[in-house]
Write an enzyme that holds these catalytic residues in place. Structure first.
Site, PDB file in Angstrom:
ATOM      1  N   ASP A   1       0.904  -1.071  -0.309  1.00  0.00           N
ATOM      2  CA  ASP A   1      -0.085  -0.056  -0.485  1.00  0.00           C
ATOM      3  C   ASP A   1       0.945   1.228   0.068  1.00  0.00           C
ATOM      4  O   ASP A   1       2.014   0.996   0.150  1.00  0.00           O
ATOM      5  CB  ASP A   1      -1.068  -0.246   0.948  1.00  0.00           C
ATOM      6  CG  ASP A   1      -1.859   0.408   0.781  1.00  0.00           C
ATOM      7  OD1 ASP A   1      -2.078   1.404   0.199  1.00  0.00           O
ATOM      8  OD2 ASP A   1      -3.276   0.273   2.046  1.00  0.00           O
TER       9      ASP A   1
ATOM     10  N   ASP B   1      -7.998   4.804  -4.135  1.00  0.00           N
ATOM     11  CA  ASP B   1      -9.166   5.011  -2.349  1.00  0.00           C
ATOM     12  C   ASP B   1     -10.349   5.683  -3.838  1.00  0.00           C
ATOM     13  O   ASP B   1     -10.679   7.142  -2.548  1.00  0.00           O
ATOM     14  CB  ASP B   1      -8.799   5.328  -1.406  1.00  0.00           C
ATOM     15  CG  ASP B   1      -7.663   4.606  -0.387  1.00  0.00           C
ATOM     16  OD1 ASP B   1      -7.386   3.591  -0.766  1.00  0.00           O
ATOM     17  OD2 ASP B   1      -7.290   5.570  -0.132  1.00  0.00           O
TER      18      ASP B   1
ATOM     19  N   GLU C   1       3.101   5.332  -3.527  1.00  0.00           N
ATOM     20  CA  GLU C   1       3.778   6.403  -3.980  1.00  0.00           C
ATOM     21  C   GLU C   1       3.772   7.476  -2.324  1.00  0.00           C
ATOM     22  O   GLU C   1       2.461   8.254  -2.343  1.00  0.00           O
ATOM     23  CB  GLU C   1       2.383   7.802  -4.586  1.00  0.00           C
ATOM     24  CG  GLU C   1       1.272   7.900  -4.457  1.00  0.00           C
ATOM     25  CD  GLU C   1       0.389   6.503  -4.116  1.00  0.00           C
ATOM     26  OE1 GLU C   1       0.271   5.982  -2.180  1.00  0.00           O
ATOM     27  OE2 GLU C   1      -0.200   5.409  -4.844  1.00  0.00           O
TER      28      GLU C   1
END
Length: 808
Positions: free
Chosen positions: A396, A479, A399
């Site tokens: 996860d 998300d 970035e």
């Protein structure tokens, strides 16, 4: 810019101009590498993206001198260079123009100074905090030093009027055909960058740059711009078909390895399962209800207390990891665990990284660009997690330096770009800010491959870059929020990701954010009551139907539970429809796993924009809500509400149909076997139970039994369903389902051919073998529209089944 001199040697063609040096080399007869610099020599910097280079003298080309231009040609591709302007144009072997630069020339280099931030542990205070997407750490970094000189690069094109462009990765805007569009290429929660364009004119472009980029085809021009590069460096890849272009991209950037068979089954996730007991109980509920499942996911905070990013289990909530894994594996379920590149101070992972100087300037995120740091990161992940038996990684927040996930108002696109790229450049080399995920994935892949030969690497990661697929990654779209507009946009986002050569993409079925929190711009779902809202249940069912035809079939999100029984009970429409598509996914497992074999062995793409198969049909160029799933299925997800609005508000007067464009040829409705002529738009049945789904005439579809997990019945009968109307072929692929023995030839293929003239299916000789391979396999042959079937006992030798052999 004028051409001054030409030198052709074993390494390519060197063009000396009045404004620098250009160089053309060929990786294959259909792939040209073009470089340009204002320096006296080309850069010797090694690429992080491209791993395949031609052997000297391996590719034959010619240089022809014409009065106004040069022609550098292979058997497949010709590059014309205008002597007066050095403008390039690209042609196929038949003299068809693929693309060209403006006549005045299309390559611009602008010198720029590259600075790096120098952090002073005594002066730079680190501020930490937690947002909606996890821990963030920030140091001001008041000292900046000049590091080197580099270039901004600008590569211009004159695209053709009838040309459609796809690619650039997965972005949240739902752009399909990129003509007339503008896109910022930097890594962010809902942006996964892959700097590749693919054109319906039959070519692709790969930009070998790891810096921030922009794409324009608008009033500002038609070009690709990069922020920081040692030189301009790009590849033109001739197809002309999309599958051939993808093969060229993977030739350059590496093949996608086989994922394990289980990873194509259903993956249950949510934010979050908090304990060993909850994980086991959830899987047990799936088994008790006879609902297929292959993997459950442990999201963030598997770690002890507040030690964000620590790669160990919390002993209070996961007291016996080996026993937990034994229990899950005994139920034939796998466990995927979330890990992060950022680590909170106080844990031994952070202390070890810090002590060896492997943390970036925020003193929390490890430096994935250093090999020793990647090795230590893997060592920690292996010791704390993998050694206990976990099966897959969820990398996860890959970035790690986004900085705009706050506030009630979403910043403007250019403002977001400036905020996020500035934050990344604070800690990373400005020429590398797009490549963090690539190197992070490399460390996980190489670490697991060295430590274990039994489990194939599975890495679900939020960010992506060119070449990352070679490390066993699947990228998801970030998300996203629960509303119908997002659902529709996701289709184009995934198709544009997979057209770049990266084959594995997925999303959060049902979206991550379900409610609407006005104080945070990204938390903008439409359903504050979650699964209690019939409007959300309808949206979830439609999302689930789409998910059943993605490379990874995975539910995830916050705000509300995601297990199937949260959406109703047996006998209720919502629940029964979810079960229907869950079981359909498993029924299609032989078809899906054979596609995975084609991805690994033949550079195939399973999630396909319609232009893959109907490139010259201009009517498909702008279709952003249909796709091909492999060679047989045309999928047309429903992306509008038909039954309920938010708040369980019942909708009135809405027809249960959706328009579907069927390209030329004949098509079968999967649900009814009704045959329809293509080349037109139809109104397809689309009630809640029905995802409009069509099968192309001239298809062979292998179907498996009802199973509870992907490899439950490896010797079960396979139904070979022939959709007649034209000749067909299919390759059935099988291997051990996990491990890397397939790399040494441990797999089988069976070529199957349908002759329309003879009305005969020929099951060819089995090629290859693997441990555990059934010596004898049963096939049931069915022909659409013909009653009955023929059962064949197959022992590896060719068998022919005629239509008249079918018996009711």
């Amino acid at each position: 810019m004028k051409l001054k001199d030409v030198h052709s040697g074993s390494g390519g063609v060197r063009l000396e101009t009045t404004e620098g040096i250009m160089h053309i080399a060929f990786s294959t007869p259909g792939i040209a590498r073009i470089r340009y610099t204002l320096d006296s020599e080309l850069s010797r910097k090694e690429s992080l993206v491209v791993v395949s280079h031609p052997e000297a003298g391996g590719i034959q080309w010619t240089v022809a001198d014409h009065p106004g231009h040069l022609e550098i040609s292979t058997a497949l591709l010709t590059i014309q260079v205008d002597k007066l302007t050095c403008a390039f144009s690209y042609w196929d072997a038949n003299g068809k123009l693929l693309t060209k630069e403006p006549s005045r020339g299309g390559k611009t280099l602008e010198r720029t100074e590259v600075y790096r931030t120098v952090f002073d542990a005594a002066a730079d205070k680190v501020e930490t905090g937690q947002g909606a997407d996890g821990l963030r750490a920030r140091a001001e970094g008041i000292n900046r030093r000049l590091d080197r000189q580099a270039y901004h690069t600008k590569l211009e094109f004159e695209w053709q009027e009838d040309e459609a462009l796809y690619g650039l990765g997965s972005h949240e805007e739902g752009m399909m055909n990129l003509r007339g569009r503008h896109q910022y290429l930097y890594q962010q929660n809902m942006k996964a960058v892959v700097p590749v364009l693919v054109s319906t004119r039959g070519y692709g472009i790969l930009i070998d740059s790891c810096s921030y980029m922009t794409f324009h085809d608008d009033a500002f021009g038609s070009y690709l711009w990069t922020d920081v590069d040692e030189e301009m460096d790009y590849y033109v890849i001739y197809g002309p078909e999309f599958d051939q272009i993808i093969a060229g991209i993977r030739h350059l950037t590496g093949d996608a390895p086989m994922l394990p068979k289980w990873s194509f089954g259903y993956v249950q996730s949510k934010e979050r399962y908090i304990s060993q007991e909850e994980l086991i109980a959830t899987v047990q509920e799936y088994r008790d209800r006879s609902l297929p499942l292959d993997c459950i996911v442990l999201d963030w905070q598997s770690w002890p207390g507040n030690l964000w990013g620590q790669k160990t289990f919390d002993p209070g909530r996961f007291p016996d990891p080996p026993q937990m894994m034994h229990s899950l594996h005994a139920m034939n379920a796998k466990l995927m665990v979330s890990i992060w590149p950022i680590m909170a101070a106080g844990g031994d992972n952070h202390q070890e990284m810090s002590g060896r100087g492997f943390l970036l300037g925020n003193q929390a995120t490890y430096d994935a660009f250093r090999e020793e740091a990647r090795e230590l990161y893997w060592k920690q992940a292996n010791t704390g997690l993998f050694s206990h038996g976990i099966d897959a990684w969820w990398c996860d927040c890959t970035e790690p330096f986004e900085a705009d996930w706050n506030g009630a108002v979403k910043p403007e696109p250019e403002q977001r770009m400036l905020i996020n790229t500035a934050e990344s450049k604070r800690y990373l080399d400005p020429g590398l800010i797009n490549a963090y995920s690539l190197l992070h994935s490399k460390g996980i892949y190489e670490g697991q491959r060295a430590a274990d030969t039994v489990k194939r690497v599975v890495n679900l990661t939020r960010s992506a870059f060119a070449g990352q697929h070679r490390y066993g990654t699947i990228t998801w779209s970030g998300d996203i929020a629960a509303n119908w507009g997002t659902l529709r946009k996701q289709i184009a986002d995934g198709l544009n990701f997979c057209v770049t050569g990266s084959p594995y993409w997925t999303l959060d079925i049902g979206a991550f954010f379900v409610r609407n929190l006005k104080e945070q711009w990204f938390w903008n779902g439409d359903y504050d009551e979650g699964v209690a809202d019939l409007g959300y249940r309808e949206l979830y069912v439609r999302w689930f139907q789409l998910g059943a035809f993605l490379p990874m079939f995975r539910s995830h999100g916050t705000d509300t539970p995601r297990e199937l029984w949260r959406f109703g009970e047996e006998g209720e429409l919502m629940y029964d429809t979810l079960v229907k598509y869950l079981k359909l996914r498993y029924k299609l497992m032989p078809y899906i796993y054979s596609m995975a074999g084609a991805v690994a062995h033949r550079k195939y793409t399973m999630l396909r924009a319609l232009a893959f198969d109907y490139r010259e049909d201009v009517r498909v160029h702008n279709i952003d809500d249909q796709f091909m799933f492999g060679p047989a299925f045309l999928v047309a997800p429903v992306t509008t509400a038909m039954y309920y609005g938010p708040g369980s508000r019942e909708l009135q007067g809405i027809g249960k149909l959706r328009s579907v464009y069927l390209p030329a040829g004949e098509w079968y409705d999967y649900w009814s076997d009704e045959r329809t002529q293509g080349g037109l738009t139809i109104e397809a049945k689309a009630d809640l139970e029905t995802l409009p789904l069509f099968v192309r005439a001239g298809s062979i579809v292998p179907l498996g039994p009802d199973v509870q997990y992907a490899d439950e019945q490896p010797e079960a009968m396979i139904v070979l369903k022939v959709y007649s109307g034209k000749d067909a072929s299919y390759t059935l692929y099988e291997d051990e389902g996990d491990n890397y023995n397939y790399e040494n030839g441990s797999y089988t293929t069976i070529e199957m051919k349908w002759s329309e003239a003879d009305r005969t299916l020929t099951i060819g000789k089995r090629s290859g073998s693997y441990t555990g391979m059934p010596a004898e396999r049963q096939f049931a042959v069915e022909i659409t529209g013909i009653a009955g079937r023929c059962i064949v006992s197959y022992q590896g030798e060719p068998v022919a089944v005629r239509e008249k052999d079918l018996k009711s």
